[in-house]
Structure formats: structure tokens, C-alpha cells
Design a protein around this motif. Structure first.
Motif, mmCIF file in Angstrom:
data_model
loop_
_atom_site.group_PDB
_atom_site.id
_atom_site.type_symbol
_atom_site.label_atom_id
_atom_site.label_comp_id
_atom_site.label_asym_id
_atom_site.label_seq_id
_atom_site.Cartn_x
_atom_site.Cartn_y
_atom_site.Cartn_z
ATOM 1 N N UNK A 148 0.825 -1.209 0.000
ATOM 2 C CA UNK A 148 0.000 0.000 0.000
ATOM 3 C C UNK A 148 0.860 1.260 0.000
ATOM 4 N N UNK A 149 1.962 1.247 0.763
ATOM 5 C CA UNK A 149 2.871 2.410 0.786
ATOM 6 C C UNK A 149 3.569 2.551 -0.563
ATOM 7 N N UNK A 150 3.972 1.417 -1.150
ATOM 8 C CA UNK A 150 4.631 1.460 -2.458
ATOM 9 C C UNK A 150 3.686 2.052 -3.503
ATOM 10 N N UNK A 151 2.444 1.600 -3.503
ATOM 11 C CA UNK A 151 1.468 2.142 -4.453
ATOM 12 C C UNK A 151 1.180 3.613 -4.181
ATOM 13 N N UNK A 152 1.161 4.008 -2.904
ATOM 14 C CA UNK A 152 0.933 5.417 -2.554
ATOM 15 C C UNK A 152 2.072 6.292 -3.065
ATOM 16 N N UNK A 153 3.297 5.814 -2.918
ATOM 17 C CA UNK A 153 4.459 6.581 -3.410
ATOM 18 C C UNK A 153 4.395 6.733 -4.920
ATOM 19 N N UNK A 192 -4.964 15.563 -9.438
ATOM 20 C CA UNK A 192 -5.599 15.647 -8.126
ATOM 21 C C UNK A 192 -6.111 14.276 -7.705
ATOM 22 N N UNK A 193 -6.687 13.534 -8.636
ATOM 23 C CA UNK A 193 -7.188 12.193 -8.340
ATOM 24 C C UNK A 193 -6.037 11.270 -7.909
ATOM 25 N N UNK A 194 -4.900 11.372 -8.570
ATOM 26 C CA UNK A 194 -3.737 10.565 -8.196
ATOM 27 C C UNK A 194 -3.227 10.927 -6.795
ATOM 28 N N UNK A 207 -3.121 9.579 -0.858
ATOM 29 C CA UNK A 207 -3.541 9.826 0.529
ATOM 30 C C UNK A 207 -4.398 8.694 1.080
ATOM 31 N N UNK A 208 -5.314 8.194 0.272
ATOM 32 C CA UNK A 208 -6.173 7.088 0.695
ATOM 33 C C UNK A 208 -5.338 5.830 0.946
ATOM 34 N N UNK A 209 -4.387 5.561 0.062
ATOM 35 C CA UNK A 209 -3.525 4.383 0.234
ATOM 36 C C UNK A 209 -2.684 4.479 1.506
ATOM 37 N N UNK A 210 -2.198 5.665 1.818
ATOM 38 C CA UNK A 210 -1.434 5.850 3.063
ATOM 39 C C UNK A 210 -2.337 5.615 4.270
ATOM 40 N N UNK A 211 -3.546 6.140 4.222
ATOM 41 C CA UNK A 211 -4.497 5.915 5.324
ATOM 42 C C UNK A 211 -4.811 4.428 5.468
ATOM 43 N N UNK A 212 -5.005 3.736 4.357
ATOM 44 C CA UNK A 212 -5.270 2.289 4.404
ATOM 45 C C UNK A 212 -4.087 1.521 4.991
ATOM 46 N N UNK A 213 -2.870 1.942 4.659
ATOM 47 C CA UNK A 213 -1.688 1.282 5.207
ATOM 48 C C UNK A 213 -1.681 1.373 6.727
ATOM 49 N N UNK A 214 -1.886 2.580 7.250
ATOM 50 C CA UNK A 214 -1.828 2.739 8.711
ATOM 51 C C UNK A 214 -3.013 2.075 9.404
#
Length: 134
Positions: A54-59, A78-80, A85-92
Motif C-alpha cells: 500500500x505504501x509502495x502504491x501510494x508513493x 488531483x485524483x492521483x 492519501x487514501x492508500x497511506x491511510x489504508x496502510x496505517x
């Protein structure tokens, strides 16, 4: 759970999913039942589990969003960035603190949701003390 002869309860989780007695540790929920005799315990591990993908995809999403701010349509950039941001939230939110108790034949893995660091350490101490008493 029925206690055996000469067995006494040492500690149980609030939800009574995990029970430690003087002779065994037992995990039981709606889907499974795992019981390990304390004589058979070979190790205890406390760690966090997560989904690093999830962090890799967020980066990747974040970098692509920033680089494309001038090149692509603004709404796609903006969508990207929102996706990052959503992926980082999902990771945590997917990180879980777990305890793994191993024996030669099985592993008991359970989440420590609702248990503070001190409660986790106390539980491990109690397991180790019960093993030492054998």
C-alpha cells in the motif's frame, strides 16, 4: 472451556478468545480452536503486521500525481494525489499488533486489539512465568 484436574486459570482476554492456564494456552473463536500445552511452547513473538504494498502504491501514485500536475489534466493529477492519501491511510489502518505463540506442531496467532503495550508485556510475562513453573 473446561479446566483439567490440577489446572487453574491464570488470565483470559476481555473477549475470552485467549485463555492462559497453568497447563495450556488456548485460542477459540467462531472459526477455529487452537490449544497448545505450555510444555510444547517454543517461542513467543510480538510484532506489527502490515501491507507494505500500500505504501509502495501510494508513493508511485503520489509521484505520478506531482509530476503530471503540469502535463496531464489537473483533475487526473488531483485524483492521483487523493489516491496516494487514501492508500497511506489504508496502510496505517491495516497495521495490526499480533502475538504469535509457536510450538513444534502449530502456531497460535492473535491480534492484540484493545490491549496496550503494558498489557501485552504482562501477558507475555505471565506465559513465560507459567512455563517456568512447569
Amino acid at each position: 472451556m473446561n479446566l483439567n484436574k490440577n489446572e487453574s486459570l491464570l488470565v483470559k482476554s476481555e473477549s475470552e478468545v485467549v485463555v492462559l492456564t497453568t497447563h495450556r494456552i488456548r485460542y477459540q473463536d467462531d472459526k477455529e480452536l487452537i490449544s497448545i500445552m505450555l510444555k510444547q511452547v517454543s517461542g513467543i513473538e510480538v510484532k506489527y503486521t502490515s501491507h507494505p504494498i500500500l505504501i509502495i502504491l501510494a508513493i508511485i501514485s503520489g509521484i505520478t500525481g506531482v509530476v503530471s500536475l503540469g502535463n496531464l489534466a489537473d483533475h487526473l493529477s488531483v485524483l492521483l494525489l487523493i489516491t496516494a492519501g487514501v492508500l497511506i491511510a489504508l496502510f496505517f489502518s491495516s497495521r495490526k499488533h499480533v502475538i504469535t505463540i509457536s510450538s513444534a506442531s502449530s502456531r497460535l496467532i492473535f491480534h492484540t486489539k484493545g490491549m496496550g503495550k503494558q498489557a501485552v508485556e504482562n501477558f507475555v510475562d505471565k506465559v513465560e512465568a507459567a512455563i517456568a513453573e512447569l
